[in-house]
Design an enzyme around this catalytic site. Sequence first.
Site, PDB file in Angstrom:
ATOM      1  N   THR A 113       0.831  -1.212   0.000  1.00  0.00           N
ATOM      2  CA  THR A 113       0.000   0.000   0.000  1.00  0.00           C
ATOM      3  C   THR A 113       0.865   1.261   0.000  1.00  0.00           C
ATOM      4  O   THR A 113       1.921   1.283   0.624  1.00  0.00           O
ATOM      5  CB  THR A 113      -0.897  -0.003   1.248  1.00  0.00           C
ATOM      6  OG1 THR A 113      -1.664  -1.203   1.242  1.00  0.00           O
ATOM      7  CG2 THR A 113      -1.840   1.185   1.283  1.00  0.00           C
ATOM      8  N   GLY A 152       3.058  -2.869   8.520  1.00  0.00           N
ATOM      9  CA  GLY A 152       3.332  -3.108   9.930  1.00  0.00           C
ATOM     10  C   GLY A 152       4.805  -3.410  10.149  1.00  0.00           C
ATOM     11  O   GLY A 152       5.413  -4.162   9.397  1.00  0.00           O
ATOM     12  N   GLU A 395      -5.999  -5.968   3.945  1.00  0.00           N
ATOM     13  CA  GLU A 395      -6.014  -7.185   3.134  1.00  0.00           C
ATOM     14  C   GLU A 395      -7.145  -7.173   2.141  1.00  0.00           C
ATOM     15  O   GLU A 395      -7.678  -8.196   1.750  1.00  0.00           O
ATOM     16  CB  GLU A 395      -6.112  -8.423   4.024  1.00  0.00           C
ATOM     17  CG  GLU A 395      -5.236  -9.547   3.507  1.00  0.00           C
ATOM     18  CD  GLU A 395      -3.815  -9.102   3.253  1.00  0.00           C
ATOM     19  OE1 GLU A 395      -3.112  -8.769   4.217  1.00  0.00           O
ATOM     20  OE2 GLU A 395      -3.419  -9.062   2.076  1.00  0.00           O
TER      21      GLU A 395
END
Length: 627
Positions: A113, A152, A395
Site C-alpha cells: 500500500t 506493519g 487485506e
Amino acid sequence: MDEQKVLSIKGLLDDTPEEYLSHKEKYENSIRKSVLFYKTLHSTEDENMSVDEKTKLNFRNIVTSAIFKDNSPFMLHNSMFIPTIMGQGTDEQREYWMKRAKNMEIIGTYAQTELGHGTFIRGLETQATYDPDTEEFVLHSPVLSSYKWWPGGLAHTANYCIVMARLYIKGKSHGIHPFMVQIRDEETHMPLPGIKLGEIGAKLGFNTVNNGFLGFENHRISRDRMLMKNAQVLKDGTFVAGSNSKLTYGTMVYVRVLIVSNMANMLAKAVTIALRYSAIRRQSQPKPDEPEPQILDYVTQQHKLFIAIASSHAFYMNAMWLWEIYYSVSLQLASGKLDNLPELHALACCLKPLSTIDATAMIEKCRLACGGHGYMLSANLAQTYGLATAAYTYEGENTVLLLQAARSLVKAWVGHVKGRPLKGTMAYLAGDSTVKAWDGSIDGIIQSFKVVAIRKISSVVKILQDYEKSGLSPEDAWNKASVFLTAASEAHGRAVLLSVYKSEMDKRAAVLSPPLRKVLLQLVDLYVTYWALEKVGDMLLYASITDKDVDELQRRYIELLAAIRPNAVGLVDAFDFRDEILNSTLGAYDGRAYERLMEEAMKSPLNAEPVNQTFHKYLKPFMRGKL
Ligand SMILES: CCCCCCCC/C=C\CCCCC/C=C/C(=O)SCCNC(=O)CCNC(=O)[C@H](O)C(C)(C)COP(=O)(O)OP(=O)(O)OC[C@H]1O[C@@H](n2cnc3c(N)ncnc32)[C@H](O)[C@@H]1OP(=O)(O)O
Ligand SMILES: Cc1cc2nc3c(=O)[nH]c(=O)nc-3n(C[C@H](O)[C@H](O)[C@H](O)COP(=O)(O)OP(=O)(O)OC[C@H]3O[C@@H](n4cnc5c(N)ncnc54)[C@H](O)[C@@H]3O)c2cc1C
C-alpha cells in the site's frame, strides 16, 4: 513449560498497564514483549524430550503466539513477509531467505500500500527500473503519493521488506512485482542511503504494530532481489512473464484465509469476556421478592451473546474448510494448474468480508452488553474491537472484495445461462430457485439462503444487462448496479457460511458424545434461525415464508436461547483462553471482576497522590478568582 514460568513471563511483561504508557513507550514495551515471546516461542524441541515435555513446549508456544501475534511489530514478519518468500521466491531464494527469516536473523514486512493507493494495486507508483549495465533495479518513489504507507513493523522494526513495485525495463512497464529490499543496516539499524523511513502516527488500534512509511530516492538493489518464482528478468533485461499475473497477489489470498480464522478467535475472546461477566453481574429486580438476577438470565442478553458463540464456531469451521481449499489450490498452482484460483479468490473475497463484518459488529455488541464496565480499557473489549475492525479494511477493503466476488458470480451466472456447467461452490446456482412452500428445517432454511443468492445474482445480472442495453458502458453499468452486486455477493457468502458450518458440524457430530453433540447442534440451529430472522425480508421475497412461519421461527429462536443458557458458561470456557490472553478485568476465570477493576484503577498514575498538582497551580487560584 509449567504454569509459573508462563506466568512469570507474563508478569515480567505486563508490569505497567499499556493504557498509561506513551505512544513511544507502548512500542518499546511491545518490542520487549515480542523478543521475549519469540525467545520462548522458538525454543525448539530436542529429540530426547519426553512426550510430556514436548506437550508442555507446544502448549507454551500456543500461549505465547496467541498473546503476541495480534499487536506485535513482528506480526507482518509472520503473516506476510515469510509467506511471500514462500509463495513468490524461487527455490534458491526460498532456501536463502527462509533460513534467515525463520531464525529471526532478519525482521521483515510487506510493503504494498502507498499513501495514494491501497485497493488499486495496478495504480501503485513505486518504480523498480532495471539497469542492464549494472544488473540492478533502481527503486524510486517519484511523488509523495508513491511512498509506501501502512506496512506493519516498517517504521522502526523491520530491516528488510517485500516491496511491491512497478517494474520498468527500457521504459516499458511490466506490472507490479515483489522485490526483497534491505531497508536498514543490520548492525546499526540506520536506514540505508536513499531510503526514508518513519512511523505513520497514532491509530484507532494496532498501536504497537509500528505501521510506517517508506520512500526511495534512486535506491539500487541487485537483480537477484526480485522474487522471481512467477516472473523473471534476465540479465540482459528480457522480461519473462508468469503464467498468470495474479499469482503475485497470492499472499493476499493466503492472509484473507488467515483472517477468517482470526475473526473466529477474536470473537471467541470477546464473547468469553462478556458472557463470563454476564454470569457474575447481577442487576435490577424483575421479581420484587427475589434477589437481583444474573444479567445472563435476561433473554435480551442471551440474544446479544449466544449468536457470537455460534458465529465463532461457524467462522472456525469455514476457515478450516477454506484452508483445505487454499492448500490444495496452492499445490495445483505449484504444478502450473491455475483453473481453481478464481474460485479460491472469489471464496476468500466473500468469507473475509462477512467474517470481519459480523465479528466487528458482534464484538461491539459484546462490549455494549457489559454496561459501563465494558467501556473500560481494562475490560479489553474496546481493544479487541479495534483489532477486528481493522480487518474490515486491511487485506482488501470489504466492499472491494465483495465486488470482486460479484465479478466471479456474474461470470458464472452468465455462463450458466449460456449452458456452461457451474462447478464447486457455485454449482448450487444451477439449482431450482422456485420455492413452493417454506421448509423450516435447518437444511430447508439453508436451501432458502441458496435460493435468495440465486435470485439476487440473477436479478442484478438483469439490471446490468438492461443498463447496457440502454447504452451504458459495461463499467458504468457495473458501477450503477454495484450496491446490489455487493448484496448478491453477501447472499452467496451467507449461503456458503451456513452450509459449510452445518456440513462441517455434521462430519464431526458422529464422533461427539451425545450431550456434546446436542449442544453444538443447538448452536448450529441457533445460527441458522438467527440469520433467517435477520434476513426475513429476503425470505419473504424469495423463499415463500409466511407470517405464521416467522412466528414459529421466533418461538424456536427463544426456545433455543433457553436451551443453550445452562451450557453458556461452559461453551465459552471451552474456548479455553488463559486469563493472560483475555487480559480482561471482566473476563477472568475466577469471576473477581470488581476486585480486578479496582486493582486496575489503582494502577492509574493519577492515584499515586491524593491531590494533583493542578489544584494549587490552576484550580485554587481559579476558584478564588485569582486566575
Ligand atoms: C505465530 C504467529 C502467527 C501470525 C499470524 C497472525 C494472524 C493474523 C491474521 C492476519 C494478520 C494480517 C495482517 C495484515 C496487515 C495488512 C496487510 C495488508 O493490507 S497488505 C495490502 C492488501 N491490499 C489489498 O488486498 C489490495 C486489494 N486490491 C486487490 O486485491 C486487487 O487490486 C483487486 C481490487 C481485487 C483487483 O483490482 P482491479 O480492479 O485492478 O482488477 P484487476 O487487477 O484487473 O484484477 C481483476 C482480475 O484479477 C483477478 N484477481 C484479482 N485479485 C486476485 C487475487 N488475489 N488472486 C487471484 N485472482 C485475482 C480477478 O478475479 C479478476 O479476474 P477476471 O475477472 O478478470 O478473470
Ligand atoms: C491496521 C492496518 C494495517 C495495514 N497493514 C498493511 C501492511 O502491512 N501492508 C500493506 O501493504 N498495507 C497495509 N494496510 C493497508 C490496507 O491494505 C489498505 O488500507 C487497504 O487495502 C485499503 O486501501 P486504502 O486505505 O488506500 O483505501 P482506498 O483503496 O483508497 O479505498 C477507500 C475507500 O474507497 C472505496 N473504494 C475504493 N475502491 C473502490 C472500488 N473499486 N469500488 C468501490 N469502492 C471503492 C471503499 O469504500 C474504500 O473503503 C493496512 C491497513 C490497516 C488499516
